[in-house]
Design an enzyme around this catalytic site. Structure first.
Site, PDB file in Angstrom:
ATOM      1  N   ASP A  35      -2.356  -9.480   3.862  1.00 38.20           N
ATOM      2  CA  ASP A  35      -2.184 -10.697   5.050  1.00 38.20           C
ATOM      3  C   ASP A  35      -3.813 -11.894   4.796  1.00 38.20           C
ATOM      4  OD1 ASP A  35      -4.368  -8.488   5.200  1.00 38.20           O
ATOM      5  OD2 ASP A  35      -3.363  -8.823   7.653  1.00 38.20           O
ATOM      6  N   ASN A  36      -4.469 -11.329   3.751  1.00 39.56           N
ATOM      7  CA  ASN A  36      -6.049 -11.731   3.608  1.00 39.56           C
ATOM      8  C   ASN A  36      -6.401 -10.953   2.103  1.00 39.56           C
ATOM      9  OD1 ASN A  36      -6.503 -10.231   6.383  1.00 39.56           O
ATOM     10  ND2 ASN A  36      -8.069  -9.645   4.627  1.00 39.56           N
TER      11      ASN A  36
ATOM     12  N   CYS B 274      -6.506 -11.318   9.696  1.00 47.22           N
ATOM     13  CA  CYS B 274      -5.218 -10.321   9.570  1.00 47.22           C
ATOM     14  C   CYS B 274      -4.637 -10.294  11.224  1.00 47.22           C
ATOM     15  CB  CYS B 274      -5.824  -9.043  10.617  1.00 47.22           C
ATOM     16  SG  CYS B 274      -7.041  -8.152  10.780  1.00 47.22           S
TER      17      CYS B 274
ATOM     18  N   HIS C 173      -0.595  -6.212  15.441  1.00 46.75           N
ATOM     19  CA  HIS C 173      -2.049  -7.108  15.467  1.00 46.75           C
ATOM     20  C   HIS C 173      -1.446  -8.637  16.580  1.00 46.75           C
ATOM     21  CE1 HIS C 173      -5.843  -6.520  13.317  1.00 46.75           C
ATOM     22  NE2 HIS C 173      -5.956  -6.070  14.614  1.00 46.75           N
TER      23      HIS C 173
END
Ligand SMILES: *[C@@H]1O[C@H](CO)[C@@H](O)[C@H](O)[C@H]1NC(C)=O
Ligand SMILES: *[C@@H]1O[C@H](CO)[C@@H](O)[C@H](O)[C@H]1NC(C)=O
EC number: 3.1.6.4
Length: 483
Positions: free
Chosen positions: A249-250, A39, A102
């Site tokens: 994001d992943n 992330c 984040h």
């Protein structure tokens, strides 16, 4: 979220009609990559257009380890980085982030210090609940101030999976769009919802409605929200003046399977790994009247391209003398062009793999350590490709494992080292890697130092809520990342 989580990508339950419609009205990218299998680094790359190794979102504490921004992280997004909203401001854009940031939680890393005009959301993921003694619950901010904490003012029921956060994030987004439209102001909305991150959640009307269990409930609520966001753009008559991109994001975190994990389709392993399942994402572009409807682009795309593409849409260029890894995708989006480009897969400070054209070369292979694996932490449940999904960090820098991703998307059949195809692929990939490594200037690593004293004990606004906590006594130390 994983590549295989959308109906249009083949998810068997077909529960994402709104996202499927985005694809039908726009362009789908089957080969689109996050910038990292984790992330924080991925999000830092999205907003800077630069690989985490350049913008500092990595650790040097241990070779090839994934790192992110837990509550006790000392580092964050450096001031020297130019973030997308900061640059868009020059063209008059108002910017809002809704959801997960984040990129560091200490005051100097606050999103409003890095170009955003508004924020509703949290600096970290919705992990918890915590005891507010050893570790505080994660705060939720409106702009500069905390307005509550997860599991307190913003409940997430760990037993039923009920939480209203996606609805709250949806409303924030709808209100922001309406407000900018009333002022005729161009806007950048970064809608960073996190309902598909374990522990997954959904609001009551969606709970129990999916054939896929709780993860599917969360997906259905996100899908429904996307439909409502696009409906608002249409209703306001600005659909043809608004560029929308949907991605993740992943890859899906298979470690949380089956209840709290999505699907990476035909790909190998999941989040945390540099196999396709860790980094290949669903990716849909929508811009009626500009992007032709129902297209599939085989352009190799990256999350970092959204930085460069957004600048191009606003008539801006990246800062000069600044290395950007993102491509301007407009030629692919508007004219169906294909641009040759390498995709680099890092874990921490280590270049694990590279894709160029259809060939992917692994210089290092690793899932997680035997120690973690024996504790039940499995990034590749049900998948074991001998010599590929290794539990020791295996070096292949002299003779990389090469796969043809078209014929073998699941990375199961490494090419024979003696084959002409192998030699030709290596002959193209080798120089691309050499050029990348020779010119690479790594950023100052941000994810090396941890300190419980820097956790969000008393964010601005806590006094109004009577929620200021006392920091645990501690001293900075090396962050220890799982093996
Ligand atoms: C969600 O909102 C509804 C309606 O306001 C409320 O009844 C419910 O308790 C909320 N649920 C949670 C978990 O916050
Ligand atoms: C995967 O298969 C190989 C070869 O059959 C075996 O040696 C290895 O222990 C297996 N790994 C796991 C995690 O089961």
């Amino acid at each position: 979220m994983g590549w295989g989580d959308l109906g249009v990508y083949g998810e068997p339950s077909r529960e994402t009609p709104n996202l499927d419609r985005v694809a039908a009205e726009g362009m789908l990218f089957p080969s689109f990559y996050s910038a990292n299998p984790l992330c924080s680094p991925s999000r830092a790359a999205l907003l800077t257009g630069r690989l985490p190794i350049r913008n500092g979102f990595y650790t040097t504490n241990a070779h090839a380890k994934n790192a992110y921004t837990p509550q006790e992280i000392v580092g964050g997004i450096p001031d020297s980085e130019h973030l997308l909203p900061e640059l868009l401001r020059e063209a008059g854009y108002a910017s809002k982030i809704v959801g997960k940031w984040h990129l560091g939680h200490r005051p100097q890393f606050h999103p409003l210090r890095h170009g955003f005009d508004e924020w509703f959301g949290s600096p970290n993921c919705h992990f918890g609940p915590y005891d507010n003694k050893a570790r505080p619950n994660i705060p939720v901010y409106r702009d500069w101030e905390m307005v509550g904490r997860y599991y307190e003012e913003f409940p997430i029921n760990r037993e039923t999976g009920e939480a209203n956060l996606t609805q709250i994030y949806l409303q924030e987004a709808l209100d922001f769009i309406k407000k900018q439209q009333a002022k005729a102001r161009p806007f950048f909305l970064y809608w960073a919802i996190d309902a598909t991150h374990a522990p997954v959640y959904a609001s009551k009307p969606f709970l129990g409605t999916s054939q896929r269990g709780q993860y599917g409930d969360a997906m259905r609520e996100i899908d429904d929200s996307v439909g409502r966001l696009l409906g608002l753009l249409r209703g306001l008559g600005i659909a043809e003046r608004t560029f929308v991109f949907f991605t993740s994001d992943n890859g899906a975190a298979l470690v949380s399977a089956p209840q709290h994990a999505g699907s990476n389709g035909p790909f190998l392993c999941g989040k945390q790994t540099t196999f396709e399942g860790g980094v290949r994402e669903p990716a849909l572009a929508w811009w009626p009247g500009h992007i032709p409807a129902g297209q599939v682009s085989h352009q190799l795309g990256s999350l970092m391209d959204l930085f460069t593409t957004s600048l191009a849409l606003a008539g801006l260029k990246p800062p000069s003398n600044w290395t950007i890894d993102g491509l301007d995708l407009l030629p692919a989006l508007l004219q169906g062009k294909l641009m040759d480009r390498p995709v680099f897969y890092y874990r921490g400070d280590t270049l694990m793999a590279v894709t160029l054209g259809q060939h992917k070369a692994h210089f290092w292979t690793w899932t997680n350590s035997w120690e973690e694996f024996r504790k039940g932490v499995d990034f590749c449940p049900g998948q074991n490709v001998s010599g590929v999904t290794t539990h020791t960090l295996e070096e292949h820098t002299k003779l990389p494992l090469i796969f043809h991703l078209g014929r073998d998307p699941g990375e199961r059949f490494p090419l024979n080292f003696a084959s002409t195809e192998y030699q030709e692929a290596l002959g193209r990939i080798g120089p691309a890697v050499q050029q990348h490594q020779e010119t690479l200037v790594p950023g100052e690593p941000q994810l090396n130092v941890c300190d419980p004293a820097v956790m969000n004990w008393a964010p601005p606004g806590c006094e109004k809520l009577g929620k200021c906590l006392k920091p645990a006594l501690s001293a900075p130390e090396k962050c220890s990342w799982p093996h």
